[in-house]
Motif scaffolding. Structure first.
Motif, short mmCIF file in Angstrom:
data_model
loop_
_atom_site.label_atom_id
_atom_site.label_comp_id
_atom_site.label_asym_id
_atom_site.label_seq_id
_atom_site.Cartn_x
_atom_site.Cartn_y
_atom_site.Cartn_z
N ALA A 169 0.86 -1.19 0.00
CA ALA A 169 0.00 0.00 0.00
C ALA A 169 0.89 1.23 0.00
O ALA A 169 2.07 1.17 0.34
CB ALA A 169 -0.94 0.01 1.20
N ALA A 170 0.31 2.37 -0.37
CA ALA A 170 1.04 3.64 -0.35
C ALA A 170 1.02 4.21 1.06
O ALA A 170 0.02 4.08 1.78
CB ALA A 170 0.41 4.62 -1.34
N THR A 179 -2.73 1.22 9.44
CA THR A 179 -1.95 0.10 8.91
C THR A 179 -2.43 -1.22 9.50
O THR A 179 -2.36 -1.40 10.73
CB THR A 179 -0.45 0.28 9.23
N PRO A 180 -2.92 -2.13 8.70
CA PRO A 180 -3.36 -3.43 9.24
C PRO A 180 -2.16 -4.24 9.75
O PRO A 180 -1.10 -4.28 9.11
CB PRO A 180 -4.01 -4.11 8.04
N ALA A 231 -2.77 1.92 -9.15
CA ALA A 231 -3.85 2.20 -8.22
C ALA A 231 -3.34 2.25 -6.78
O ALA A 231 -3.75 3.11 -5.99
CB ALA A 231 -4.95 1.15 -8.36
N ALA A 232 -2.44 1.35 -6.44
CA ALA A 232 -1.87 1.36 -5.10
C ALA A 232 -1.06 2.64 -4.88
O ALA A 232 -1.14 3.28 -3.82
CB ALA A 232 -0.99 0.13 -4.89
N LEU A 233 -0.26 3.04 -5.88
CA LEU A 233 0.52 4.28 -5.78
C LEU A 233 -0.37 5.50 -5.61
O LEU A 233 0.00 6.47 -4.94
CB LEU A 233 1.39 4.45 -7.02
N ALA A 234 -1.55 5.45 -6.21
CA ALA A 234 -2.48 6.58 -6.11
C ALA A 234 -3.21 6.62 -4.77
O ALA A 234 -4.03 7.50 -4.54
CB ALA A 234 -3.50 6.51 -7.25
N ARG A 254 7.70 4.54 -2.09
CA ARG A 254 6.38 4.98 -2.55
C ARG A 254 5.31 3.94 -2.25
O ARG A 254 4.12 4.25 -2.20
CB ARG A 254 6.43 5.30 -4.04
N LEU A 255 5.72 2.69 -2.07
CA LEU A 255 4.86 1.63 -1.55
C LEU A 255 5.58 0.97 -0.38
O LEU A 255 6.82 0.94 -0.35
CB LEU A 255 4.55 0.59 -2.62
N VAL A 256 4.80 0.44 0.54
CA VAL A 256 5.39 -0.29 1.66
C VAL A 256 4.75 -1.67 1.74
O VAL A 256 3.59 -1.86 1.36
CB VAL A 256 5.21 0.44 3.01
#
Length: 298
Positions: A169-170, A179-180, A231-234, A254-256
């Motif tokens: 996710a971003a 954050t889950p 989509a995740a980056l957005a 930018r994603l983790v």
């Protein structure tokens, strides 16, 4: 006898491509020539093999039987010719279909040494995340990723590699929504799903041999691996990704990656070919090469 081999080769290409015009382009013949060869074959046999319309062709029952035998005979002829040449180089054209991200980042780089060893072989690449109809589109080999059984059981298939999957996710999304830390918490988050083999709203995790399945809420669906990453980056939700889909984005932050203590079932990479259990020498050669090259990276 050479005319009969040409008739057989033309018939197989027309049947597999589902189009007289497409077969003509692939075989570098005119469409009238293709029609004349098929008519000659049917006249000689005294049966109708193909039903023609203005847009496509389809097999009769007799054509289906003839196609199966013709494929085998042509494969055996190719093997004989290859043996006579000393099998140092393959000849002809091979049409290879592959998904966008895995194809461009893993499969195409793996082709360099194969094509270097076979300078007389031409490779035509179809890059799309849409599922190909191998017969209609005249595809010799399709590279497919999925979890679980393939749905092309009537075709030949070989597993090439196994690819890790992860949850990403971003940071912007996580800042807004939290954050889950366990799979169960995904049920209250927006998730992104890729249609097709990954298009399941139930995500399965394993930790310490304990299996947890979570039904996620998908607000966004896409048919593209690149679309999942975009989509995740957005910040549109949490997504499943492979390392190739998100390696640069993870490296840059930018994603983790989420839920690292939990494992997802890996994606399997398959080569699927319509020639059944006895594919041509060039199909066997490229599949063998990809199994060695891609398998080394898993």
């Amino acid at each position: 006898m050479s005319d009969r081999w040409q008739e057989m080769a033309v018939f197989v290409r027309v049947a597999e491509s589902g189009s007289l015009s497409r077969a003509a382009r692939e075989m570098e013949l005119s469409q009238p020539s293709i029609s004349r060869i098929i008519n000659s074959l049917e006249t000689r046999l005294g049966i109708t093999l193909l039903l023609r319309t203005t847009r496509s062709v389809s097999l009769t029952d007799a054509g289906t039987v003839y196609l199966d035998r013709a494929r085998n005979l042509l494969a055996e002829m190719e093997e004989a010719e290859q043996a006579a040449r000393g099998v140092d180089s393959l000849h002809g054209v091979i049409r290879l279909a592959m998904p966008v991200v895995y194809g461009t980042r893993a499969v195409i780089p793996a082709l360099a040494t194969f094509m270097g060893r076979n300078p007389d072989l031409r490779v035509e690449i179809i890059i799309t995340d849409a599922r190909q109809n191998l017969i209609v589109d005249g595809v010799d080999v399709a590279i497919r990723l999925g979890v679980g059984q393939l749905d092309d059981s009537t075709f030949g298939a070989r597993k090439l590699a196994v690819v890790e999957r992860m949850v990403v996710a971003a940071p912007e999304y996580l800042l807004k929504h939290g954050t889950p830390t366990t799979p169960g918490e995904l049920a209250s988050h927006d998730c992104i799903i890729q249609q097709g083999a990954f298009g399941r709203e139930s995500w399965r995790f394993v930790r310490n041999k304990t299996v947890t399945s979570v039904r996620v809420s998908a607000r966004l669906w896409t048919n593209s691996g690149a679309g999942v990453t975009a989509a995740a980056l957005a910040g549109l939700g949490i997504a499943l990704a492979t390392p190739l889909m998100a390696e640069d984005e993870l490296r840059s932050g930018r994603l983790v990656r989420l839920l690292e203590p939990y494992q997802l079932p890996p994606a399997e990479v398959w080569a699927v070919f319509p020639a059944g259990p006895k594919p041509s020498a060039k199909v066997r050669a490229i599949v063998d090469h990809l199994a060695m090259s891609l398998g080394e990276k898993t």
